[in-house]
Design a protein around this motif. Sequence first.
Motif, PDB file in Angstrom:
ATOM      1  N   MET A 288      -1.193 -15.192  -0.235  1.00  0.00           N
ATOM      2  CA  MET A 288      -1.105 -14.659   1.129  1.00  0.00           C
ATOM      3  C   MET A 288       0.343 -14.351   1.488  1.00  0.00           C
ATOM      4  SD  MET A 288      -3.857 -16.939   3.234  1.00  0.00           S
ATOM      5  CE  MET A 288      -3.483 -16.111   4.771  1.00  0.00           C
ATOM      6  N   LYS A 289       1.249 -15.231   1.080  1.00  0.00           N
ATOM      7  CA  LYS A 289       2.676 -14.992   1.331  1.00  0.00           C
ATOM      8  C   LYS A 289       3.106 -13.691   0.664  1.00  0.00           C
ATOM      9  CE  LYS A 289       3.651 -19.921   1.196  1.00  0.00           C
ATOM     10  NZ  LYS A 289       4.324 -20.966   0.432  1.00  0.00           N
ATOM     11  N   ARG A 290       2.722 -13.522  -0.585  1.00  0.00           N
ATOM     12  CA  ARG A 290       3.092 -12.321  -1.337  1.00  0.00           C
ATOM     13  C   ARG A 290       2.466 -11.085  -0.692  1.00  0.00           C
ATOM     14  NH1 ARG A 290       6.874 -10.131  -3.414  1.00  0.00           N
ATOM     15  NH2 ARG A 290       7.348 -12.061  -4.468  1.00  0.00           N
ATOM     16  N   ALA A 291       1.212 -11.196  -0.256  1.00  0.00           N
ATOM     17  CA  ALA A 291       0.543 -10.056   0.379  1.00  0.00           C
ATOM     18  C   ALA A 291       1.276  -9.636   1.651  1.00  0.00           C
ATOM     19  CB  ALA A 291      -0.915 -10.396   0.681  1.00  0.00           C
ATOM     20  N   LEU A 292       1.738 -10.600   2.435  1.00  0.00           N
ATOM     21  CA  LEU A 292       2.462 -10.275   3.656  1.00  0.00           C
ATOM     22  C   LEU A 292       3.783  -9.586   3.336  1.00  0.00           C
ATOM     23  CD1 LEU A 292       2.719 -10.398   6.729  1.00  0.00           C
ATOM     24  CD2 LEU A 292       3.768 -12.664   6.439  1.00  0.00           C
TER      25      LEU A 292
ATOM     26  N   ASP B 165       4.071  -0.744   9.760  1.00  0.00           N
ATOM     27  CA  ASP B 165       4.399  -0.281  11.104  1.00  0.00           C
ATOM     28  C   ASP B 165       3.500  -0.873  12.182  1.00  0.00           C
ATOM     29  OD1 ASP B 165       2.194   1.137  10.264  1.00  0.00           O
ATOM     30  OD2 ASP B 165       2.917   3.084  10.934  1.00  0.00           O
ATOM     31  N   ASP B 166       2.412  -1.525  11.802  1.00  0.00           N
ATOM     32  CA  ASP B 166       1.519  -2.157  12.768  1.00  0.00           C
ATOM     33  C   ASP B 166       1.692  -3.676  12.809  1.00  0.00           C
ATOM     34  OD1 ASP B 166       0.528  -2.401  10.213  1.00  0.00           O
ATOM     35  OD2 ASP B 166      -1.470  -1.669  10.680  1.00  0.00           O
TER      36      ASP B 166
ATOM     37  N   SER C 181      -7.689  -2.292  -0.906  1.00  0.00           N
ATOM     38  CA  SER C 181      -7.242  -0.906  -0.793  1.00  0.00           C
ATOM     39  C   SER C 181      -7.099  -0.533   0.669  1.00  0.00           C
ATOM     40  CB  SER C 181      -8.240   0.018  -1.478  1.00  0.00           C
ATOM     41  OG  SER C 181      -9.473  -0.069  -0.824  1.00  0.00           O
ATOM     42  N   GLY C 182      -5.923  -0.026   1.033  1.00  0.00           N
ATOM     43  CA  GLY C 182      -5.687   0.419   2.397  1.00  0.00           C
ATOM     44  C   GLY C 182      -5.998  -0.646   3.419  1.00  0.00           C
ATOM     45  N   GLY C 183      -6.102  -0.255   4.656  1.00  0.00           N
ATOM     46  CA  GLY C 183      -6.509  -1.179   5.701  1.00  0.00           C
ATOM     47  C   GLY C 183      -5.454  -2.198   6.072  1.00  0.00           C
ATOM     48  N   PHE C 184      -5.826  -3.012   7.019  1.00  0.00           N
ATOM     49  CA  PHE C 184      -4.948  -4.044   7.556  1.00  0.00           C
ATOM     50  C   PHE C 184      -5.274  -5.360   6.863  1.00  0.00           C
ATOM     51  CE2 PHE C 184      -3.486  -6.556  11.374  1.00  0.00           C
ATOM     52  CZ  PHE C 184      -2.185  -6.118  11.334  1.00  0.00           C
TER      53      PHE C 184
END
Length: 74
Positions: free
Chosen positions: A43-47, A56-57, A2-5
């Motif tokens: 990880m690919k899907r998450a990116l 934006d970051d 949830s949220g975050g980087f």
Amino acid sequence: MSGGFPPSARLANEIARQFGHKPPADAATAIANHIKAVWDPRMKRALVDYVDAGADDLDPVAVLAANQVRATLK
């Protein structure tokens, strides 16, 4: 998550910094090739999902790489 980087975004930014000496298009291709070869599909899907959510970051070169990775996702 949830949220975050997300970790995938942090790693993509770290990899992008390693290719800062290359032209953006070349760096993006090198990063995308690394991600496609090494990263777990989740990880690919998450990116890619993070890019779709705005990211934006995220380093602009990492965004270019994620868009190349997107084409390989099922």
